[in-house]
Write a protein that holds these residues in place. Structure first.
Motif, PDB file in Angstrom:
ATOM      1  N   GLU A 157       1.457  -0.941  -6.442  1.00 57.93           N
ATOM      2  CA  GLU A 157       0.111  -1.801  -6.875  1.00 57.93           C
ATOM      3  C   GLU A 157      -0.168  -2.636  -5.513  1.00 57.93           C
ATOM      4  O   GLU A 157      -1.639  -2.819  -5.319  1.00 57.93           O
ATOM      5  N   VAL A 158       0.621  -3.015  -4.565  1.00 55.37           N
ATOM      6  CA  VAL A 158       0.120  -3.294  -3.219  1.00 55.37           C
ATOM      7  C   VAL A 158      -0.538  -2.257  -2.414  1.00 55.37           C
ATOM      8  O   VAL A 158      -1.550  -2.656  -2.025  1.00 55.37           O
TER       9      VAL A 158
ATOM     10  N   THR B  25      -8.150  -0.327  -1.133  1.00 57.43           N
ATOM     11  CA  THR B  25      -9.609  -0.973  -1.333  1.00 57.43           C
ATOM     12  C   THR B  25      -9.940  -1.441   0.349  1.00 57.43           C
ATOM     13  O   THR B  25     -11.077  -1.241   0.640  1.00 57.43           O
ATOM     14  N   GLU B  26      -8.935  -2.087   0.814  1.00 55.00           N
ATOM     15  CA  GLU B  26      -9.260  -2.603   2.166  1.00 55.00           C
ATOM     16  C   GLU B  26      -9.606  -1.436   3.233  1.00 55.00           C
ATOM     17  O   GLU B  26     -10.362  -1.862   3.894  1.00 55.00           O
ATOM     18  N   VAL B  27      -8.796  -0.525   3.174  1.00 57.70           N
ATOM     19  CA  VAL B  27      -8.961   0.590   4.015  1.00 57.70           C
ATOM     20  C   VAL B  27     -10.310   1.229   3.816  1.00 57.70           C
ATOM     21  O   VAL B  27     -11.033   1.541   4.654  1.00 57.70           O
ATOM     22  N   GLU B  28     -10.606   1.300   2.374  1.00 56.95           N
ATOM     23  CA  GLU B  28     -11.991   1.875   2.165  1.00 56.95           C
ATOM     24  C   GLU B  28     -13.204   1.100   2.615  1.00 56.95           C
ATOM     25  O   GLU B  28     -14.152   1.630   3.103  1.00 56.95           O
ATOM     26  N   ARG B  29     -12.877  -0.274   2.395  1.00 55.93           N
ATOM     27  CA  ARG B  29     -13.863  -1.192   3.271  1.00 55.93           C
ATOM     28  C   ARG B  29     -14.050  -0.931   4.712  1.00 55.93           C
ATOM     29  O   ARG B  29     -15.257  -0.922   5.066  1.00 55.93           O
ATOM     30  N   GLN B  30     -12.968  -1.030   5.275  1.00 52.12           N
ATOM     31  CA  GLN B  30     -12.844  -0.876   6.586  1.00 52.12           C
ATOM     32  C   GLN B  30     -13.384   0.458   6.996  1.00 52.12           C
ATOM     33  O   GLN B  30     -14.126   0.547   8.040  1.00 52.12           O
TER      34      GLN B  30
ATOM     35  N   GLY C 290       9.203   1.114  -4.058  1.00 53.39           N
ATOM     36  CA  GLY C 290       8.987  -0.362  -3.710  1.00 53.39           C
ATOM     37  C   GLY C 290       8.381  -0.663  -2.234  1.00 53.39           C
ATOM     38  O   GLY C 290       7.256   0.074  -2.142  1.00 53.39           O
ATOM     39  N   VAL C 291       9.263  -0.906  -1.330  1.00 52.26           N
ATOM     40  CA  VAL C 291       8.858  -0.925   0.264  1.00 52.26           C
ATOM     41  C   VAL C 291       8.012   0.395   0.717  1.00 52.26           C
ATOM     42  O   VAL C 291       7.194   0.374   1.379  1.00 52.26           O
ATOM     43  N   GLY C 292       9.096   1.800   0.387  1.00 52.83           N
ATOM     44  CA  GLY C 292       8.579   2.888   0.808  1.00 52.83           C
ATOM     45  C   GLY C 292       7.329   3.110   0.307  1.00 52.83           C
ATOM     46  O   GLY C 292       6.551   4.102   1.197  1.00 52.83           O
TER      47      GLY C 292
ATOM     48  N   LYS D 243       3.205 -10.752   0.267  1.00 59.47           N
ATOM     49  CA  LYS D 243       1.955 -11.305  -0.116  1.00 59.47           C
ATOM     50  C   LYS D 243       1.205 -10.752  -1.268  1.00 59.47           C
ATOM     51  O   LYS D 243       0.490 -11.448  -2.066  1.00 59.47           O
ATOM     52  N   GLY D 244       1.308  -9.285  -1.571  1.00 61.38           N
ATOM     53  CA  GLY D 244       0.527  -8.802  -2.591  1.00 61.38           C
ATOM     54  C   GLY D 244       1.135  -9.440  -3.888  1.00 61.38           C
ATOM     55  O   GLY D 244       0.413  -9.475  -4.966  1.00 61.38           O
ATOM     56  N   TYR D 245       2.327  -9.823  -4.107  1.00 62.55           N
ATOM     57  CA  TYR D 245       2.592 -10.323  -5.232  1.00 62.55           C
ATOM     58  C   TYR D 245       2.535 -11.946  -5.164  1.00 62.55           C
ATOM     59  O   TYR D 245       3.235 -12.644  -6.162  1.00 62.55           O
ATOM     60  N   GLY D 246       1.884 -12.520  -4.136  1.00 63.76           N
ATOM     61  CA  GLY D 246       1.636 -13.844  -4.073  1.00 63.76           C
ATOM     62  C   GLY D 246       2.884 -14.590  -3.835  1.00 63.76           C
ATOM     63  O   GLY D 246       3.004 -16.078  -4.192  1.00 63.76           O
ATOM     64  N   VAL D 247       3.817 -14.219  -3.005  1.00 65.11           N
ATOM     65  CA  VAL D 247       5.093 -15.009  -2.754  1.00 65.11           C
ATOM     66  C   VAL D 247       4.778 -15.496  -1.423  1.00 65.11           C
ATOM     67  O   VAL D 247       4.771 -14.725  -0.321  1.00 65.11           O
TER      68      VAL D 247
END
Lengths: 280, 280
Positions: free
Chosen positions: B8-9, B15-20, B258-260, B147-151
């Motif tokens: 999900e993250v 999306t951000e990469v595609e914008r850049q 997860g992180v990976g 950050k992706g999960y708002g923590v």
């Protein structure tokens, strides 16, 4: 309560410096102190460094520039000192005035002459626990004072108040190398007193006069005060309320006469090491 | 209990990469993956990185060398890749075999192409909290997943188990930048369970299969597992015992997934940033 006296640790470092000097076979290493402007803190540190070098039989030269020197001029002056074969080590007094690009100078300084660990190369080495790098002298002085008094850091809870790139962060790395469990606190830390009370070794490096009191100290902890502040009465004081902390800690560094008294000894040791590296 | 899903993250990062990428006006950045030997971990990471770049519309080339390549040859090959105008970013799979001087390569890599933050320049920037530097992708992935999960990390107690230069140490610096109160634990830490229970955010990056269990976790903590291990039955597992930790934590990252699953997305983002810097 034992007062951790910088002078005693410095005396041990002096012996070591003299031994290393002998190995240089008569060569006298020279320190270049680079100062821009006339800030009282800078002048005071410069005086201390000059007298320490003299005492240890080392050379030292001050290069002082006007507060409004341009980056162009300063870059040229710094380059000359950096490349000077007679200069074994450099101490740049920071922060520089705003017209000067400190980052550029940090990248320019020869890592072998960078006694206070401001170059990326030395920062990276300290970060990785590589002892061939120069750590910032003040951070290293904290470790030296603890070792000088036989305080092992291995497995201990060490709490550092302050996250500056000059003291808090490099000290965290040095403590990890000594196998301490390290916590770094700062202005956003919640329940600071409680976190500090976890410390078997508590270090204050926040630049905030007497902010650490009895409530921050675990019974029997070792307390190291890196702060050098001037209080409202013009008196020199640390980040710790010495009397209050001394009532609970087993060991405390006084201010002045604690960490500050070791910093220039570490600088001297770095200078001799730098000279040895350049002549190897 | 919320399972913190890397996918999900990663989708947000895509999306951000595609914008850049759009801002690069059709230019397709190229990643060079440099691998020596055929270690299964390296091959697996390489496959993941290649497919991620492809998915994000980015270029990627693998450079593979025999396990016994000499330093002389490897230096020359690496120099060519490093100077290749068509290469925007480099991922060096480490550790290198013993005959190769890893430190020399780390000093050689162009900081602008150094996507995984192995050069002194990038280490120093991450150390100082300077966001223009590239942090190691795995360390940054931890921050991104939170950050992706708002923590929010601000003011929180973050405890990291593991002090490696690739994850534990840089993550400590990234957490400080996010204003967490950071503790770093390791093999010499005493009462590890107790220290870990102080954590509101607990990160395991020790490379020790399922070493973190329920006794290490404070009720309601957020648990992030960086470990990628193979257990005695050949099954992939993290440094946390997922079931045990999930019983007490409010959020946990699974392994795998997860992180990976975020690390190569961060790599992609670094690649686009590197290309933008080189073309600025």
């Amino acid at each position: 309560m034992v007062s951790l006296k910088g002078a005693e640790v410095s005396a041990k470092i002096q012996t070591e410096v003299e031994r290393q000097l002998e190995e240089l076979g008569g060569y006298v290493p020279t320190l270049a102190i680079v100062r821009v402007g006339e800030k009282p803190d800078d002048l005071s540190y410069e005086r201390g460094a000059l007298s320490r070098m003299k005492k240890y039989g080392l050379g030292a030269v001050s290069y002082a520039y006007p507060q409004d020197i341009s980056m162009e001029e300063f870059r040229e002056e710094f380059r000359r000192i950096n490349e000077d074969e007679e200069v074994d080590g450099i101490l740049l007094l920071k922060p520089l005035p705003p017209q000067l690009d400190e980052k550029e100078i940090e990248r320019m300084i020869d890592p072998v002459k960078d006694l206070d660990g401001i170059s990326p190369e030395n920062i990276a080495r300290v970060f990785s626990g590589d002892e061939t790098g120069f750590a910032p002298c003040t951070a290293e002085a904290v470790v030296r004072i603890l070792k000088g008094y036989g305080v092992s850091m291995e497995g201990k809870r060490a709490v550092i108040v302050g996250r500056s790139p000059v003291v808090g962060r490099p000290l965290a790395m040095l403590f990890l190398k000594e196998h301490a469990t390290v916590t770094v606190c700062h202005t956003r830390t919640r329940e600071l007193e409680r976190v500090c009370r976890e410390a078997e070794i508590l270090v204050a490096a926040a630049g905030n006069p007497r902010m650490i009191g009895a409530d921050h100290v675990r019974e029997g902890a070792v307390a190291v005060d890196v702060g050098i502040n001037v209080d409202e009465n013009g008196k020199l004081c640390g980040d710790m309320d010495f009397e209050a902390v001394a009532g609970k800690a087993s060991m405390v560094t006084p201010v002045p006469g604690g960490v500050g008294a070791v910093t220039t000894s570490v600088l001297a040791e770095h200078l001799v090491r730098a000279a040895a590296m350049r002549r190897a």
